[in-house]
Motif scaffolding. Structure first.
Motif, short mmCIF file in Angstrom:
data_model
loop_
_atom_site.label_atom_id
_atom_site.label_comp_id
_atom_site.label_asym_id
_atom_site.label_seq_id
_atom_site.Cartn_x
_atom_site.Cartn_y
_atom_site.Cartn_z
N ILE A 171 0.79 -0.99 0.23
CA ILE A 171 -0.14 0.26 0.49
C ILE A 171 0.80 0.87 0.21
O ILE A 171 1.83 1.49 1.20
N PRO A 172 0.99 1.76 -0.70
CA PRO A 172 1.52 2.96 -1.01
C PRO A 172 1.40 4.16 0.17
O PRO A 172 0.13 4.37 0.75
N GLN A 173 2.24 4.76 0.21
CA GLN A 173 1.67 6.05 1.48
C GLN A 173 1.03 7.38 0.82
O GLN A 173 0.64 6.73 -0.04
N ASN A 174 0.30 8.18 1.93
CA ASN A 174 -0.80 8.63 2.06
C ASN A 174 -1.95 7.69 0.86
O ASN A 174 -2.51 8.45 0.19
N SER A 175 -2.34 7.04 1.70
CA SER A 175 -3.25 5.73 1.36
C SER A 175 -4.79 6.34 1.87
O SER A 175 -4.56 5.71 3.46
N ILE A 176 -5.94 6.04 1.62
CA ILE A 176 -6.61 6.00 2.60
C ILE A 176 -6.99 4.35 2.47
O ILE A 176 -7.11 3.84 1.16
N VAL A 177 -7.73 3.73 3.33
CA VAL A 177 -7.69 2.19 3.32
C VAL A 177 -8.89 1.74 3.86
O VAL A 177 -9.33 2.17 4.78
N LEU A 178 -9.69 1.29 3.31
CA LEU A 178 -10.85 1.22 3.46
C LEU A 178 -10.84 -0.56 3.05
O LEU A 178 -11.02 -1.56 2.98
N ILE A 179 -11.79 -1.51 5.25
CA ILE A 179 -11.53 -2.34 4.90
C ILE A 179 -13.22 -2.93 5.65
O ILE A 179 -13.80 -2.59 5.29
N THR A 180 -13.57 -3.95 4.95
CA THR A 180 -14.99 -5.11 4.98
C THR A 180 -14.29 -6.47 5.65
O THR A 180 -13.46 -6.93 5.05
N THR A 181 -15.16 -6.92 6.90
CA THR A 181 -15.14 -8.48 6.30
C THR A 181 -16.53 -9.14 6.08
O THR A 181 -17.16 -8.60 6.39
N ARG A 182 -16.76 -10.39 5.39
CA ARG A 182 -17.82 -11.77 4.88
C ARG A 182 -17.36 -12.17 5.74
O ARG A 182 -16.20 -13.62 5.67
N HIS A 183 -18.60 -12.73 5.74
CA HIS A 183 -18.70 -13.84 6.86
C HIS A 183 -17.78 -14.66 7.90
O HIS A 183 -18.42 -13.36 9.59
N SER A 184 -16.54 -15.16 8.24
CA SER A 184 -15.75 -15.16 9.19
C SER A 184 -14.61 -14.71 8.03
O SER A 184 -13.84 -14.99 7.30
N SER A 185 -13.61 -14.63 9.58
CA SER A 185 -12.13 -14.22 8.88
C SER A 185 -11.42 -14.14 9.81
O SER A 185 -10.07 -13.62 10.16
N SER A 186 -11.72 -15.60 11.24
CA SER A 186 -11.26 -14.94 12.41
C SER A 186 -10.03 -16.59 13.07
O SER A 186 -9.09 -16.46 12.90
N ARG A 187 -9.94 -17.48 11.63
CA ARG A 187 -9.20 -18.12 12.39
C ARG A 187 -8.06 -18.63 12.01
O ARG A 187 -7.52 -19.22 12.64
N TYR A 188 -7.05 -18.10 11.14
CA TYR A 188 -5.83 -17.99 11.40
C TYR A 188 -5.15 -16.37 10.90
O TYR A 188 -4.35 -16.07 11.11
N ALA A 189 -6.87 -15.43 11.08
CA ALA A 189 -5.80 -13.68 11.46
C ALA A 189 -5.30 -13.58 12.87
O ALA A 189 -5.41 -13.85 14.22
N ARG A 190 -3.84 -13.42 12.58
CA ARG A 190 -2.67 -13.00 13.75
C ARG A 190 -1.88 -11.39 12.87
O ARG A 190 -2.73 -10.84 13.76
N GLU A 191 -1.60 -11.88 12.31
CA GLU A 191 0.08 -11.27 12.25
C GLU A 191 -0.76 -9.66 11.44
O GLU A 191 -0.72 -8.62 11.56
N CYS A 192 -1.81 -10.03 10.48
CA CYS A 192 -2.43 -9.30 10.33
C CYS A 192 -3.13 -8.28 11.04
O CYS A 192 -3.47 -7.44 10.59
N LEU A 193 -3.57 -8.86 12.09
CA LEU A 193 -4.52 -7.88 12.80
C LEU A 193 -3.23 -6.94 13.11
O LEU A 193 -3.87 -5.85 14.24
N THR A 194 -2.43 -7.07 13.73
CA THR A 194 -1.36 -6.18 14.14
C THR A 194 -1.49 -5.78 12.77
O THR A 194 -0.72 -4.22 13.39
N ALA A 195 -0.97 -5.35 11.62
CA ALA A 195 -0.58 -5.02 11.05
C ALA A 195 -1.67 -3.77 10.88
O ALA A 195 -1.93 -3.11 10.42
#
Length: 216
Positions: free
Chosen positions: A138-162
């Motif tokens: 992701i370039p600098q000076n970027s707006i970051v829009l995020i949504t989740t669908r259904h389930s997203s937790s099973r392997y989510a670890r490092e991405c949550l820190t990011a």
């Protein structure tokens, strides 16, 4: 049975206060005792109490805005018919994959630069891939829009820190079927419009509507 409409018109020929008005409303026949100033424009802008707006509304003909709507739906919410999406200036982005949908936008021009999905519920490698995408792609000076669908937790670890590196608050909850929507920013400042909505399964969907001022 029918209805009849009666129109009554009257012509007033005097500028004086009529007796009936003075009798019914005595205050209108009295000379004002004091001058009450109108509230200032800044007071009106800074106080949106009871107006229904989530934040002060100020019109600027020269400022360009990005109109954003985000909806996140967990399993229970999807069973009720909700479908996750990100909408930018009327253009809708969605995906049928479980996990995270991320849209990045150039904060200077408003142009969409990336659209990525990461199935952190079904693919072990998606966790690190999403973290690396946030940190390196992701370039600098970027707006970051995020949504989740259904389930997203099973392997989510490092991405949550990011996610915290682009404005996510403690703690990001993506347990089974949770709802998570976020507006973040990658850059050297922390804009006031960064926000997230994180709701447990059954209490969603998580929704964000906002207008983001562009930097260009």
């Amino acid at each position: 049975m029918g209805c009849e409409r009666i129109i009554i018109s009257a012509t007033m020929t005097s500028d004086a206060v009529s007796d009936c008005t003075a009798a019914a409303y005595p205050k209108y026949s009295l000379t004002p005792a004091e001058t009450v100033p109108m509230p200032s424009f800044l007071n009106l802008v800074n106080d949106c109490t009871g107006c229904g707006a989530p934040e002060p509304i100020v019109s600027d003909d020269y400022q360009k805005y990005l109109e954003v709507t985000i909806l996140s739906a967990g399993g229970e919410e999807m069973d009720l018919g909700h479908r996750p999406y990100i909408e930018i200036d009327g253009v809708r982005f969605d995906d049928r994959s479980r996990g995270f949908l991320i849209i990045t936008v150039d904060a200077l021009t408003g142009a969409v630069t990336h659209q990525m999905t990461f199935n952190t519920n079904g693919q072990t490698e998606a966790d690190v891939a999403m973290a690396n995408f946030i940190r390196h792609d992701i370039p600098q000076n970027s707006i970051v829009l995020i949504t989740t669908r259904h389930s997203s937790s099973r392997y989510a670890r490092e991405c949550l820190t990011a996610l915290k590196e682009i404005g996510a608050q403690e703690a990001v909850q993506t347990d089974q079927g949770d709802n998570f929507a976020m507006v973040g920013f990658k850059g050297t400042v922390w804009p006031s419009w960064i926000q997230q909505v994180n709701l447990p399964s059954g209490q969603g969907p998580a929704q964000i509507y906002t207008k983001i001022p562009l930097m260009g």
